[in-house]
Enzyme design. Sequence first.
Site, PDB file in Angstrom:
ATOM      1  N   SER A 191      -6.977  19.117  -7.373  1.00 49.67           N
ATOM      2  CA  SER A 191      -6.856  18.205  -6.578  1.00 49.67           C
ATOM      3  C   SER A 191      -5.818  17.181  -6.212  1.00 49.67           C
ATOM      4  CB  SER A 191      -8.134  17.227  -6.580  1.00 49.67           C
ATOM      5  OG  SER A 191      -8.061  16.388  -5.830  1.00 49.67           O
ATOM      6  N   TYR A 204     -13.506  12.152 -12.540  1.00 51.22           N
ATOM      7  CA  TYR A 204     -13.196  13.483 -11.628  1.00 51.22           C
ATOM      8  C   TYR A 204     -11.508  13.589 -11.592  1.00 51.22           C
ATOM      9  CZ  TYR A 204     -12.195  16.215  -7.417  1.00 51.22           C
ATOM     10  OH  TYR A 204     -11.929  17.350  -6.407  1.00 51.22           O
TER      11      TYR A 204
END
Length: 299
Positions: A191, A204
């Site tokens: 990401s 995350y």
Amino acid sequence: MSQQDIYKMQDPTTEFYHDKFSKQSQPAPAIQSKMQPIPDCGETSYKGSNKLAGRKALVTGGDSGIGRAAAIAYAREGADVAINYLPAEQSDAEEVANIIKSEGRNAVLIPGDLSDEGFNKQMVDEAYQKLGGLDILALVAGKQQATDGILNISTEQMRKTYEINVFSLFWTIKAALSYLPKGASIITTSSIQGYQPSAILIDYASTKGAITTFSKALAKELAPKGIRVNIVAPGPIWTPLQVCGGQLQEDLPEFGTDTPLGRAGQPVELSSLYVFLASQESSYVTAEVFGVTGGNHCP
Ligand code: NAD
Ligand code: MG
């Protein structure tokens, strides 16, 4: 789902949905068919050209979002596809299976929890047996829970996020290695958060950094064995992850508007990249990160 021609030259700032999103919330895992608007995973638009004829793919998170876009594209390119997802996502998964089957390809549904070590091996064995081989691993599943500060992240949340996002790659790839032939491709999903982390995503974002480093090291180990490993790093993409706690509710209407292209991406905008990295067209590409970020770039 749009009906548009994604192959026609057009303005990327307005090609897909670019209004504000309405606030909406579902318990995790969110169901794609209940979202407004429904994400575009290429159901009506992605066209294949036999780039993966005869290939056998396992896609985790293949029921919805980015994994669904990859699964649909793989089937349209001629691959048989197994998808993994959580049991609660059965309805989304069946929609994907129907699309794969309508392409004349074999669809294998393997529900189960990737935070369970034993399940990862079971999933890989089942995919190999029911597909009659395995040569593409698109590891897309992930957990993202926005939290207001490190003091509010429980040990349980920290552990689960690492188990699902990082440990499952370790377990799945270990289980798959003896099956993967020379020419096989592994694709992991990081990401932009791995490069430009947000305060509300400490757990995350740090898993996404770990995924990149893990994948690059693995790529070096596996290159001499003829297996390539690459990393996709998306920016803000409109998917179920965002409406079940991935974003704070108050941030949802503006989701994606802080990118240079001014809108969130749709999963179909990643389809060709997952195909390219799986196919022989990327034969000299390994250990690389590919951002699909709307302009905020990785790294
Ligand atoms: P998504 O909700 O459609 O996909 C995530 C999938 O993960 C779910 O469908 C679910 O099947 C799976 N999953 C979650 N927990 C699981 C578990 N315990 N066991 C098995 N499967 C589990 O959302 P998405 O945005 O398409 O996410 C796909 C990947 O893309 C994730 O790794 C995510 O981190 C990454 N990503 C997404 C964005 C974005 O803006 N949407 C940005 C960067 C990276
Ligand atoms: Mg889902």
